[in-house]
Design an enzyme around this catalytic site. Sequence first.
Site, short mmCIF file in Angstrom:
data_model
loop_
_atom_site.label_atom_id
_atom_site.label_comp_id
_atom_site.label_asym_id
_atom_site.label_seq_id
_atom_site.Cartn_x
_atom_site.Cartn_y
_atom_site.Cartn_z
N THR A 125 0.83 -1.21 0.00
CA THR A 125 0.00 0.00 0.00
C THR A 125 0.87 1.26 0.00
O THR A 125 2.00 1.25 0.51
CB THR A 125 -0.90 0.00 1.25
OG1 THR A 125 -1.48 1.29 1.41
CG2 THR A 125 -0.13 -0.32 2.53
N ASP A 126 0.30 2.35 -0.51
CA ASP A 126 1.02 3.64 -0.48
C ASP A 126 1.15 4.16 0.96
O ASP A 126 1.95 5.06 1.23
CB ASP A 126 0.33 4.69 -1.37
CG ASP A 126 -1.10 5.02 -0.95
OD1 ASP A 126 -1.63 4.37 -0.02
OD2 ASP A 126 -1.69 5.93 -1.56
N GLU A 127 0.38 3.56 1.89
CA GLU A 127 0.43 4.06 3.27
C GLU A 127 1.79 3.81 3.92
O GLU A 127 2.10 4.40 4.96
CB GLU A 127 -0.69 3.44 4.12
CG GLU A 127 -2.05 3.85 3.62
CD GLU A 127 -3.16 3.74 4.66
OE1 GLU A 127 -2.86 3.60 5.86
OE2 GLU A 127 -4.33 3.79 4.25
P1 NAD Z 1 -10.25 -6.61 2.60
O1 NAD Z 1 -10.16 -6.33 4.06
O2 NAD Z 1 -11.47 -6.25 1.86
O3 NAD Z 1 -10.02 -8.17 2.36
C1 NAD Z 1 -9.04 -8.90 3.04
C2 NAD Z 1 -9.28 -10.39 2.77
O4 NAD Z 1 -8.22 -11.12 3.42
C3 NAD Z 1 -10.60 -10.91 3.34
O5 NAD Z 1 -11.23 -11.76 2.41
C4 NAD Z 1 -10.18 -11.69 4.57
O6 NAD Z 1 -11.05 -12.78 4.89
C5 NAD Z 1 -8.81 -12.19 4.15
N1 NAD Z 1 -7.95 -12.48 5.30
C6 NAD Z 1 -7.70 -11.66 6.37
N2 NAD Z 1 -6.89 -12.29 7.22
C7 NAD Z 1 -6.60 -13.51 6.68
C8 NAD Z 1 -5.79 -14.60 7.09
N3 NAD Z 1 -5.12 -14.57 8.25
N4 NAD Z 1 -5.72 -15.68 6.29
C9 NAD Z 1 -6.40 -15.72 5.12
N5 NAD Z 1 -7.19 -14.73 4.69
C10 NAD Z 1 -7.28 -13.63 5.46
O7 NAD Z 1 -8.97 -5.94 1.97
P2 NAD Z 1 -8.79 -5.20 0.55
O8 NAD Z 1 -9.22 -3.81 0.68
O9 NAD Z 1 -9.36 -6.08 -0.50
O10 NAD Z 1 -7.20 -5.20 0.45
C11 NAD Z 1 -6.51 -6.31 -0.13
C12 NAD Z 1 -5.01 -6.02 -0.07
O11 NAD Z 1 -4.72 -4.84 -0.78
C13 NAD Z 1 -4.49 -5.80 1.35
O12 NAD Z 1 -3.23 -6.42 1.44
C14 NAD Z 1 -4.35 -4.29 1.48
O13 NAD Z 1 -3.32 -3.96 2.37
C15 NAD Z 1 -4.01 -3.92 0.05
N6 NAD Z 1 -4.42 -2.57 -0.39
C16 NAD Z 1 -5.72 -2.16 -0.26
C17 NAD Z 1 -6.11 -0.92 -0.76
C18 NAD Z 1 -7.54 -0.42 -0.65
O14 NAD Z 1 -7.81 0.72 -0.98
N7 NAD Z 1 -8.49 -1.25 -0.22
C19 NAD Z 1 -5.17 -0.10 -1.39
C20 NAD Z 1 -3.84 -0.54 -1.49
C21 NAD Z 1 -3.50 -1.79 -1.01
O1 DAU Z 2 -4.08 4.18 0.53
C1 DAU Z 2 -4.34 2.80 0.52
C2 DAU Z 2 -5.14 2.41 1.72
O2 DAU Z 2 -6.45 2.95 1.53
C3 DAU Z 2 -5.20 0.91 1.95
O3 DAU Z 2 -3.92 0.44 2.23
C4 DAU Z 2 -6.16 0.57 3.09
O4 DAU Z 2 -6.29 -0.84 3.22
C5 DAU Z 2 -7.51 1.18 2.79
O5 DAU Z 2 -8.38 0.94 3.87
C6 DAU Z 2 -7.38 2.68 2.55
O6 DAU Z 2 -7.00 3.37 3.76
P1 DAU Z 2 -7.67 4.76 4.20
O7 DAU Z 2 -7.50 4.91 5.65
O8 DAU Z 2 -7.23 5.87 3.32
O9 DAU Z 2 -9.21 4.43 3.80
P2 DAU Z 2 -10.60 4.70 4.55
O10 DAU Z 2 -11.68 4.37 3.58
O11 DAU Z 2 -10.65 4.09 5.89
O12 DAU Z 2 -10.58 6.29 4.73
C7 DAU Z 2 -10.44 7.16 3.62
C8 DAU Z 2 -10.42 8.58 4.17
O13 DAU Z 2 -11.73 8.88 4.69
C9 DAU Z 2 -9.49 8.77 5.33
O14 DAU Z 2 -8.92 10.08 5.26
C10 DAU Z 2 -10.37 8.69 6.57
C11 DAU Z 2 -11.69 9.22 6.07
N1 DAU Z 2 -12.89 8.64 6.71
C12 DAU Z 2 -13.03 7.31 6.74
C13 DAU Z 2 -14.14 6.72 7.32
C14 DAU Z 2 -14.27 5.22 7.37
C15 DAU Z 2 -13.87 9.48 7.24
O15 DAU Z 2 -13.76 10.72 7.18
N2 DAU Z 2 -14.98 8.91 7.81
C16 DAU Z 2 -15.13 7.56 7.89
O16 DAU Z 2 -16.16 7.11 8.48
#
Ligand code: NAD
Ligand code: DAU
Length: 349
Positions: A125-127
């Site tokens: 992730t970019d985080e």
């Molecule tokens: P998500 O939380 O929607 O899904 C995570 C999945 O992993 C779920 O199906 C869960 O059951 C499974 N899981 C969790 N723990 C597990 C374990 N111990 N063993 C097997 N399975 C397990 O997550 P997402 O948003 O789809 O993110 C997927 C990946 O992409 C993550 O690695 C996250 O860090 C990365 N990522 C997410 C975002 C975003 O915006 N959502 C952006 C950049 C990177």
């Molecule tokens: O940048 C990549 C990341 O993006 C991934 O690695 C993470 O898995 C994914 O969850 C996401 O992280 P963020 O923290 O950026 O996403 P989130 O949707 O939780 O929040 C997006 C922005 O919105 C953040 O600035 C917090 C804000 N927010 C979020 C929630 C849930 C609110 O203001 N209110 C809310 O209720």
Amino acid sequence: MTVLITGGAGFIGTNFVYYMLEKHSDYRIVCLDSLTYAGNFSSLKTAAENPRFAFYKTDITDKKAVCEVFEREKPEIVINFAAESHVDRSIENPEIFLRTNIIGTQVMMDACLKYGAKRFHQVSTDEVYGDLPLDRPDLLFTETTPIRTSSPYSASKASADLLVGAYVRTFGLPATISRCSNNYGPYQFPEKLIPLMIVNALADKPLPVYGKGLNVRDWLYVEDHCRAIDLIVHNGTVGEIYNIGGHNEMRNIDIVKLICEKLGKPESLITYVTDRKGHDMRYAIDATKIHEELGWLPETRFAEGIEKTISWYLDNNDWLQTIINGDYKDYYDKMYGESLKKAEEKLCT
Ligand code: NAD
Ligand code: DAU
């Protein structure tokens, strides 16, 4: 070719399973997922009808169970999506983040080495880069930006990235890493900003915006992320990190207002609540490397992607209801109950 996808029942994993089944008609897609609160097998029900798809309910930290899947399936490509992914939950309880995101990655890499997988890809992730200031729009994250994490979630993902680098150098693991910005699209669990706002707005509930809503994220439609990962695992260089981003920086408040407008709901639903601890201000990705080396560019403009996303949630009410009537309710009440109480009361009168 057999591709093993961990976390395939989550948001991005599910989209990736469907992307790969369609794109590579001769590939076998094996999904390994422990089905935590964020994993939903019903998201994969169409995939499960495909003879080229297999599902194992397995925890990536369970070495024995993971090895059994490798023994049986002999995957050539392994892509690790499985993670605890929500920043707010990592602030409440970091432990599971360390176990799944770090130890789980190590277990998957050991299995790849043992069974000779040709490629391991870590979905990061970019985080891991921390955040950027709002008043320096010229600054973007590149692959050489130093790691500077803010939350237990990002620290656990950065730790996993460091381990991947160590496995490449010490054991010769053929691995790559991608670091993507915020994704949005179908199947996203409604604890995350965009689906949470859609769900609450549809129910005429308050829309909880942290702080002043000025934090900026770089939004990417999930299918563009899937395409980037597919390119990296086939054509990316072993040992390399690739940033993936949408060139689409938006303030949280503007996203929430847009969702109100699209759903015909009043902005008076917007409720400012206590800010997230350690809240990162701005993320913005420089995706020059993946563009120049692999020819990737985002294809879905935000205006189109958000329409598709909102339509998907409107059309998949059953999927949504199953989630919001389950454990999610307890999480939501614990996370937002107190801060939204007054706003809820006001809306009811
Ligand atoms: P998500 O939380 O929607 O899904 C995570 C999945 O992993 C779920 O199906 C869960 O059951 C499974 N899981 C969790 N723990 C597990 C374990 N111990 N063993 C097997 N399975 C397990 O997550 P997402 O948003 O789809 O993110 C997927 C990946 O992409 C993550 O690695 C996250 O860090 C990365 N990522 C997410 C975002 C975003 O915006 N959502 C952006 C950049 C990177
Ligand atoms: O940048 C990549 C990341 O993006 C991934 O690695 C993470 O898995 C994914 O969850 C996401 O992280 P963020 O923290 O950026 O996403 P989130 O949707 O939780 O929040 C997006 C922005 O919105 C953040 O600035 C917090 C804000 N927010 C979020 C929630 C849930 C609110 O203001 N209110 C809310 O209720």
